[in-house]
Design an enzyme around this catalytic site. Structure first.
Site, mmCIF file in Angstrom:
data_model
loop_
_atom_site.group_PDB
_atom_site.id
_atom_site.type_symbol
_atom_site.label_atom_id
_atom_site.label_comp_id
_atom_site.label_asym_id
_atom_site.label_seq_id
_atom_site.Cartn_x
_atom_site.Cartn_y
_atom_site.Cartn_z
ATOM 1 N N ALA A 23 23.987 -31.003 -51.158
ATOM 2 C CA ALA A 23 23.040 -30.883 -52.264
ATOM 3 C C ALA A 23 22.031 -29.776 -51.995
ATOM 4 O O ALA A 23 21.707 -28.973 -52.888
ATOM 5 C CB ALA A 23 22.322 -32.212 -52.481
ATOM 6 N N LYS A 101 36.497 -33.707 -45.449
ATOM 7 C CA LYS A 101 37.510 -33.833 -44.414
ATOM 8 C C LYS A 101 37.135 -34.964 -43.468
ATOM 9 O O LYS A 101 35.946 -35.268 -43.364
ATOM 10 C CB LYS A 101 37.639 -32.491 -43.667
ATOM 11 C CG LYS A 101 36.555 -32.280 -42.601
ATOM 12 C CD LYS A 101 36.304 -30.874 -42.253
ATOM 13 C CE LYS A 101 35.288 -30.246 -43.143
ATOM 14 N NZ LYS A 101 34.016 -30.967 -43.251
#
Length: 332
Positions: A23, A101
């Site tokens: 963010a 991931k």
């Protein structure tokens, strides 16, 4: 539909540390990206995250985020044990997805997501930030230009020292714990970026009390005769070093190979050359965000820098390593 005339509208699914870092980096891309919504299983957590990052909409369920009509793409930032469920939900709702991931717990889950995205003709990419890092891409170019000759071996390590706690996600098989998926994904991904999918996989590991690996060594073999020697650990802090050795030289990343700012190029008959690239400010996630947005604007359903077939190949190798070391997750 994304267009060249407005920023790409992002949603973030989850409110943990990596979601916060992403963010923050999206805020460094004004005019390119707009962080429009966040979703969590907790309405309070979503609202706190939204307030902290200046996000206009906070959703108290993943489904509400996925159903938000004013989003162009959703970044899945949950722990990896929830990646399949979260990404599936978003894809089923018609949303393109950038998924952290390791992509999933295993190859079967990864194949399920890729099949779903391709069937729905939706963009999907693993958030393998290393593959879009400018320094790593420069290394690939140096190798392609023949500066070190034919690559014969790759070495990489990633270890951190984490005290054992039975309920910590890193040690809990129910949460996909172990050094391999959390840390080893980086050395294996690095080796496969340089050498491709291996022809043979060997591995040894020490398993902790919870039954997941806490110290793991991996050897990948290739039909060319090249090898990759890799390690990951939850019991020792390592240098996060990587080296690529060729027939006429080598490339060394002394520290932080997964987000390098430079490397040392050793060529036979030449002095060592320090190569340093200017780094973007932030936490390192702007490059993957830009790659997603480039693909969306081009109407592409996957990235040629982080292709889905490469993600599947990586998950297949990780599955094989787990098979070799005897680590199983519930319901497998």
């Amino acid at each position: 539909m994304t267009t060249a005339h407005r920023p790409v509208r992002w949603g973030i699914l989850a409110t943990g540390g990596i979601a916060a870092s992403f963010a923050d980096d999206l805020s460094l891309l004004p005019g390119e990206a707009e962080l429009a919504a966040v979703g969590s299983r907790s309405a309070d957590a979503a609202r706190r995250f939204a307030d902290r990052h200046g996000i206009p909409r906070a959703h108290g369920t993943w489904q509400d985020l996925a159903d938000d009509p004013d989003l162009d793409v959703i970044y899945v930032a949950t722990p990896h044990s929830a990646h399949h469920a979260a990404a599936s939900l978003c894809l089923e709702a018609g949303k393109p997805v950038l998924c952290e991931k390791p992509f999933t717990l295993n190859l079967a889950q990864a194949q399920d997501l890729v099949t779903l995205a391709r069937r729905r003709e939706l963009f999907l990419m693993e958030a393998m930030w290393m593959y879009v890092n400018p320094t790593v891409r420069r290394i690939q170019q140096v190798i392609a230009d023949g500066a070190i000759g034919e690559v014969r071996s790759v070495h990489a390590d990633f270890g951190i020292a984490v005290p054992y706690e039975a309920d910590h996600r890193l040690h809990d098989p129910a949460q996909g714990g172990g050094a391999l998926l959390d840390l080893g994904v980086y050395p294996v991904a690095f080796a496969q970026l340089i050498l491709g999918a291996p022809a043979a996989v060997s591995a040894l590991a020490h398993l902790g009390p919870g039954g997941v690996d806490d110290n793991t060594g991996i050897l990948l073999g290739y039909d060319s005769g090249a090898v990759a020697t890799l390690s990951c650990s939850l019991t020792a802090a390592t240098s996060h070093y990587a080296a690529i050795n060729g027939t006429r030289g080598r490339i060394v990343i002394p520290h932080g190979f997964f987000r390098p700012s430079g490397f040392v190029l050793h060529r036979d008959g030449h002095d060592a050359e320090q190569v340093t690239l200017e780094q973007d400010p932030g936490n390192g996630y702007t490059h993957e965000a830009r790659e997603v947005m480039r693909c969306l604007r081009a109407g592409a359903t996957e990235s040629d820098l982080v292709p889905l077939d490469g993600t599947l190949s990586l998950m297949a190798t990780l599955d094989t390593v787990r098979d070799r070391i005897g680590v199983r997750y519930p319901d497998e």
